[in-house]
Design a protein around this motif. Sequence first.
Motif, PDB file in Angstrom:
ATOM      1  N   PRO A  31      -8.093   6.942  -8.241  1.00 31.88           N
ATOM      2  CA  PRO A  31      -6.523   6.688  -8.767  1.00 31.88           C
ATOM      3  C   PRO A  31      -5.544   7.383  -7.857  1.00 31.88           C
ATOM      4  N   ASP A  32      -5.737   8.411  -6.894  1.00 33.58           N
ATOM      5  CA  ASP A  32      -4.811   8.947  -5.999  1.00 33.58           C
ATOM      6  C   ASP A  32      -4.617   7.866  -4.821  1.00 33.58           C
ATOM      7  N   LEU A  39      -5.317   4.544  -4.844  1.00 34.94           N
ATOM      8  CA  LEU A  39      -4.653   3.319  -5.080  1.00 34.94           C
ATOM      9  C   LEU A  39      -3.109   3.415  -5.667  1.00 34.94           C
ATOM     10  N   CYS A  40      -2.792   4.563  -6.119  1.00 35.60           N
ATOM     11  CA  CYS A  40      -1.408   5.092  -6.339  1.00 35.60           C
ATOM     12  C   CYS A  40      -0.696   5.116  -4.955  1.00 35.60           C
ATOM     13  N   VAL A  46       0.834  10.940 -10.952  1.00 34.06           N
ATOM     14  CA  VAL A  46      -0.557  10.588 -11.055  1.00 34.06           C
ATOM     15  C   VAL A  46      -1.412  11.243  -9.875  1.00 34.06           C
ATOM     16  N   CYS A  47      -0.897  11.587  -8.935  1.00 30.70           N
ATOM     17  CA  CYS A  47      -1.654  12.562  -7.675  1.00 30.70           C
ATOM     18  C   CYS A  47      -1.697  13.755  -8.217  1.00 30.70           C
TER      19      CYS A  47
END
Length: 135
Positions: free
Chosen positions: A66-67, A69-70, A109-110
Motif C-alpha cells: 500500500p505504501d 503504490l500510494c 495511507v503511509c
Amino acid sequence: LIYLTVCYFRYYLTLSPFSIFICTYSRGYSLLPGNTWRKLMILLQGLTSSVCCLLCLAAVTFMPVPDALCIVFSAPVPTVILAAIFLKDRINFPKVVTCLLLVTGVILVCRPPFLFHSYSYKTIMEVTFYKINTK
C-alpha cells in the motif's frame, strides 16, 4: 524468480522495437520525428520511463505494497510542479486542490511514524500478554 521473469520479458519486449529502430536507422530511414534534438529527447523520455518502471517494481518488492503504490501513483504532483517551472504551465485552483488532496492521501495511507505515534501490533500483544501473566 518471478521478478526476474518480468524483467526478462520487459527486456525482450523492448529489444524487438529497438532492433527494428537500429536496422531502419542504419539504412538511412528515421522512425523518430523531428530534428536531432527532438530525437534525443524522445530517446531520453523512453530511458527515463523504463527506469521509472524498474524503480516502481523495486518499490513494490521492498516496501509494503500500500505504501509503495500510494507513492507511485502520486507522480502527478512533481509533474505539475516541474511543468510549471520548465514549461511555464499555469497552476490553477483545480490543480492546487488536486495536488493537496493527493499529498494528504499519501500521508494518511503511509502513516509516517513522526506524525502518527502508533504502537505496532507486536508491542500491543506483548503488553497484553504481560498484563495477563502478571495477574
